[in-house]
Design an enzyme around this catalytic site. Structure first.
Site, PDB file in Angstrom:
ATOM      1  CG  ASN A   1      -2.005   1.048   1.117  1.00 57.88           C
ATOM      2  OD1 ASN A   1      -1.899   1.973   0.338  1.00 57.88           O
ATOM      3  ND2 ASN A   1      -3.029   0.924   1.929  1.00 57.88           N
ATOM      4  CG  ASP A   2       1.668   3.107   3.632  1.00 57.19           C
ATOM      5  OD1 ASP A   2       0.637   3.695   3.248  1.00 57.19           O
ATOM      6  OD2 ASP A   2       1.805   2.646   4.761  1.00 57.19           O
ATOM      7  CB  VAL A   3       5.944   0.442  -1.026  1.00 52.59           C
ATOM      8  CG1 VAL A   3       6.527   0.234   0.346  1.00 52.59           C
ATOM      9  CG2 VAL A   3       5.118  -0.748  -1.455  1.00 52.59           C
TER      10      VAL A   3
END
Lengths: 464, 112
Positions: free
Chosen positions: A390-392
């Site tokens: 997700n964040d990456v």
């Protein structure tokens, strides 16, 4: 004669640690490097058992020592062999805690033996070994619990002040003990021990579960320092060099890990977003809504694509779906699709963890793309399959200066023709921020547990 | 001040070891690829298990009737050994996979 052989053995041990660590930092030599350090350790331990003669006497209680070593070997080896690759971070944390406990126990015994003939510096190193060792022990246990999901993040207002206060108390008590010239009471010593134990818990408790790898690396470095303190106490060079080496290497490794996440160590320790993530300080207003894609369609587009890039993340590690992921990749490759894996440096549960997981599933090393080469390939990619990351892949890191993850290098999946995101739900990642990517026109969501979804995809692609 | 100076003077060798080891540790690690962070952390973790030598000394110097020290030392040796053995075995398991991963491409290219 024996003393000089012992000294040479310790020298061999120290050198083997240095060579081993050096080799561990090269992919091709890493495994041999680990064996080199292990051999050095074996020599140092054996030499101590046979040749260490304090005051001209052989070591007492050899039977007890050897039986303890046998028990420890059995427990350690079984645990290390049985542990699943996905549970690796908590295992490392557990072993680190054991080292911390060992240092703390040594210090407790040694302080009991301290008579007036010991110098202040010896008392200081005993106390430091005890404090650092017990902080490392309880801290590692909390980190272990968090990674297992048994302990939740706890943070209360003013916690950092409380922590600071406890630390200050420890320092004050330490000063009292040192200046007392060996006349301190047992009570004050045990209160110092108790405070250290508590501090370890308080120190790790508020830090977000996803930041545990950084914390473990830091605690690893702490245990190294505790070892060095004991090494100073016994004037033992192999303990001293080994401890300091791990202390400094661990500290650098901690900083490198933080850098890979584009965060400062301070930021991780104070937990500015790891723990308060639910607040979602910065929520992107949802532009339109996200689309869903059916399993059949997903299998179809991938089966007929020319190039598919798979982005594995935390969700894949949690679902333990690395084997079935490789199965899908192989299947697509047999259908003539070029399949590669784009690995973000912090994908998985620890930096480099994803590489270990995929290597376990026999994914060829050459199919793993590092961040930069992956970003070059997205432009020519038909389908990107994101598995629980997700964040990456959050574009806010590139274009939204107010985002907490702004500046973190990401995988620019948006450049591909189609992005399929597999997630269990729309919930944000651990940074607690919305991901604009999910609302982009070329993004489709594929909800479900990574393992189940991949199984279905494998079956559907087979039928194509 | 005087205490500090005399301490430095009498422990000069140890200070040299400490300072050089700090730089050595930093130098050895600083160019490691992020792929190896996890195994490296685990390997370093095993190395600080050298603390076990301290616990062996504690037990070896204890008299046979000092049960408190013996018990503490016994536990210390056990946990120290767990740190050493477990640490090295787990690191080896991780790195073993990297190796098999590296050998694979030659096979798969042959198939193609």
């Amino acid at each position: 004669m024996e003393a000089s052989i012992l000294a040479i053995c310790y020298l061999i041990g120290s050198v083997s640690f240095i060579i081993g660590l050096k080799m561990l930092s090269h992919p091709a030599k890493a495994r041999r490097g680990n064996l080199v350090s292990a051999a050095g350790m074996g020599i140092a331990i054996l030499a101590t058992l046979l040749l260490y003669h304090p005051g001209g006497e052989a070591l007492h209680n050899l039977i007890w020592i050897i039986s303890a070593i046998i028990i420890g070997t059995i427990i350690g080896a079984t645990a290390a062999r049985r542990v699943k690759m996905t549970a690796m971070p908590e295992m490392v944390s557990m072993f680190n805690g054991m080292g911390g406990l060992c240092a703390a126990l040594i210090s407790i015994v040694e302080l009991g033996r301290v008579a007036n003939d010991h110098s202040d510096m010896h008392v200081l190193s005993i106390l430091a070994g005890m404090v650092i060792g017990s902080v490392s022990f309880t801290g590692s246990m909390i980190a272990y619990g968090k990674l297992q999901g048994k302990i939740k993040d706890h943070a209360f207002k003013g916690q950092h002040l409380v922590n600071l206060f406890v630390l200050l108390l420890i320092v004050i008590i330490g000063a009292i003990i040192i200046t007392s010239n060996g006349t301190f009471s047992a009570l004050i010593f045990y209160s110092m021990l108790g405070l250290s134990v508590v501090y370890g818990i308080l120190f790790v408790l508020p830090i977000g579960g996803a930041d545990m790898p950084v914390v473990i690396s830091l605690l690893n470095s702490f245990t190294g320092i505790a070892t060095a303190c004991a090494g100073f106490l016994y004037n033992n060079q192999v303990m001293l060099t080994g401890g300091i080496l791990v202390g400094s290497a661990g500290a650098i490794l901690t900083i490198l890990m933080c850098k890979a996440m584009n965060r400062s160590l301070m930021n991780v320790l104070i937990g500015s977003f790891g723990s308060t993530g639910t607040g979602a300080v910065h929520s992107v207003t949802q532009q339109g809504s996200s689309k869903e894609i059916s399993l059949g369609d997903a299998a179809m587009v991938m089966g007929y694509a020319q190039k598919v890039l798979i982005v594995p993340g935390y969700g894949l590690a949690v679902a333990q779906a690395q084997h079935v992921c490789n199965e899908l990749g192989k299947l697509l490759q047999n259908n003539g699709v070029v399949v590669k894996y784009a690995i973000h440096p912090v994908a998985g549960r620890m930096p480099g963890h994803m590489n270990v997981l995929l290597a376990e599933a026999d994914v060829p090393y050459d199919d793993l793309l590092e961040l930069e080469s992956a970003n070059e390939e997205f432009g020519s990619t038909d389908v990107v399959l994101i598995l629980g990351a997700n964040d990456v892949v959050n574009p806010a890191a590139l274009d939204d200066p107010s985002s907490p993850i702004y500046g973190m290098p990401i995988l620019e999946v948006g450049k591909a023709k189609l992005v399929i995101v597999n997630k269990r739900s729309m919930r944000p990642g651990y940074a607690g921020i919305e991901n604009e990517l999910f609302f982009k026109p070329n993004t489709s969501m594929l909800f479900g547990d990574a393992k189940t979804v991949l199984h279905e995809l494998v079956n559907l692609v087979k039928e194509l | 001040m005087e205490i500090l100076l005399s301490f430095i003077h009498s422990n000069l060798e140890i200070l040299y070891i400490v300072i050089l080891s700090v730089f050595l540790g930093i130098e050895v690690i600083s160019r490691v690829p992020s792929v190896l962070h996890t195994p490296l952390m685990s390997g370093a973790n095993a190395i600080h298990g050298v603390i076990i030598i301290g616990s062996i000394i504690v037990m070896g110097e204890a008299s046979a009737d000092n049960f408190v020290v013996l018990a503490l030392g016994f536990v210390a040796v056990i946990v120290g050994t767990i740190n050493v053995v477990g640490g090295f075995v787990v690191t080896d398991r991780m790195l073993e996979m990297f190796k098999s991963g590296k050998e694979k491409p030659s096979k798969s290219t042959k198939v193609k």
